[in-house]
Scaffold this motif. Structure first.
Motif, short mmCIF file in Angstrom:
data_model
loop_
_atom_site.label_atom_id
_atom_site.label_comp_id
_atom_site.label_asym_id
_atom_site.label_seq_id
_atom_site.Cartn_x
_atom_site.Cartn_y
_atom_site.Cartn_z
N GLY A 26 -4.66 -4.89 0.19
CA GLY A 26 -5.04 -4.27 1.46
C GLY A 26 -6.33 -4.86 2.02
O GLY A 26 -6.43 -5.16 3.20
N ARG A 73 0.84 -1.21 0.00
CA ARG A 73 0.00 0.00 0.00
C ARG A 73 0.86 1.25 0.00
O ARG A 73 0.61 2.19 -0.76
CB ARG A 73 -0.93 0.03 1.22
N PRO A 84 -2.85 -2.84 -5.08
CA PRO A 84 -2.74 -2.41 -3.68
C PRO A 84 -4.08 -2.44 -2.94
O PRO A 84 -4.14 -2.78 -1.77
CB PRO A 84 -2.19 -0.99 -3.78
N PRO A 107 -1.87 4.70 -5.17
CA PRO A 107 -2.31 3.73 -4.16
C PRO A 107 -3.67 3.12 -4.45
O PRO A 107 -4.03 2.10 -3.88
CB PRO A 107 -2.34 4.55 -2.87
N LEU A 155 -5.85 2.51 3.41
CA LEU A 155 -6.88 2.20 2.43
C LEU A 155 -7.95 3.28 2.34
O LEU A 155 -8.74 3.32 1.40
CB LEU A 155 -7.56 0.87 2.79
#
Length: 170
Positions: A60, A44, A56, A51, A169
């Motif tokens: 995540g 991440r 990613p 991102p 996230l």
């Protein structure tokens, strides 16, 4: 192990376990259990200016799900300890506590894709607070004397990684 009556038992008493050290296998496997979150957080953060690209995000999300599975696993451990070692007075309370982690994990997984920061905060708090149950078990001699030496650092590390991942996230 033989009892005083000469009959064998399936397992030795956990209170007879070595009190000085966490068994190597438990320490190594416990630490290895942190690797998925460490790697996911790295992916991440390494995503840098991108991102929100699919890899990613998926990694995540899977890592948060993995942390939820670990929490659920802890509930299974507590259920097993309660089933095998608790007194009748302790049994209902411990079994009631043991079903909470899978329920929290279910809520977290449901929240994770749309509300990752909220989900990770709830999950991190539950993981970081889980040693309170372990301490209860240890104080009553239901787990090996080394149990808290293993559980406390793993729980705090997993809680911190989970929180960090969730906010990466968001």
């Amino acid at each position: 192990m033989m009892t005083a009556s000469g009959k064998g038992t399936a397992m030795s008493d956990v209170r007879d376990a070595d009190t000085a050290r966490v068994p190597t296998a438990a320490a190594v496997l416990g630490a290895a259990g942190l690797l998925p979150l460490i790697l996911a957080l790295f992916v991440r953060l390494a995503g840098g200016v991108y991102p929100d690209t699919p890899i990613p995000i998926v990694i995540g999300g899977l890592a948060l799900s993995y942390a939820a599975l670990i929490l659920s696993f802890l509930g299974g451990i507590w259920w097993g300890v309660a089933s095998a070692r608790a007194t009748p007075d302790q049994l209902s309370r411990l079994m009631g506590i043991a079903v909470l982690p899978p329920l929290i994990a279910l809520i977290v997984v449901g929240l994770a894709w749309n509300f990752p920061a909220s989900a990770s905060t709830l999950l991190a708090a539950a993981i970081a607070l889980s040693p309170l149950v372990d301490r209860y078990l240890a104080q009553r001699g239901l787990v090996p004397a080394w149990w808290m030496k293993l559980r406390l650092p793993l729980s705090l590390a997993l809680g911190a990684l989970t929180l960090g991942l969730g906010f990466s996230l968001a």
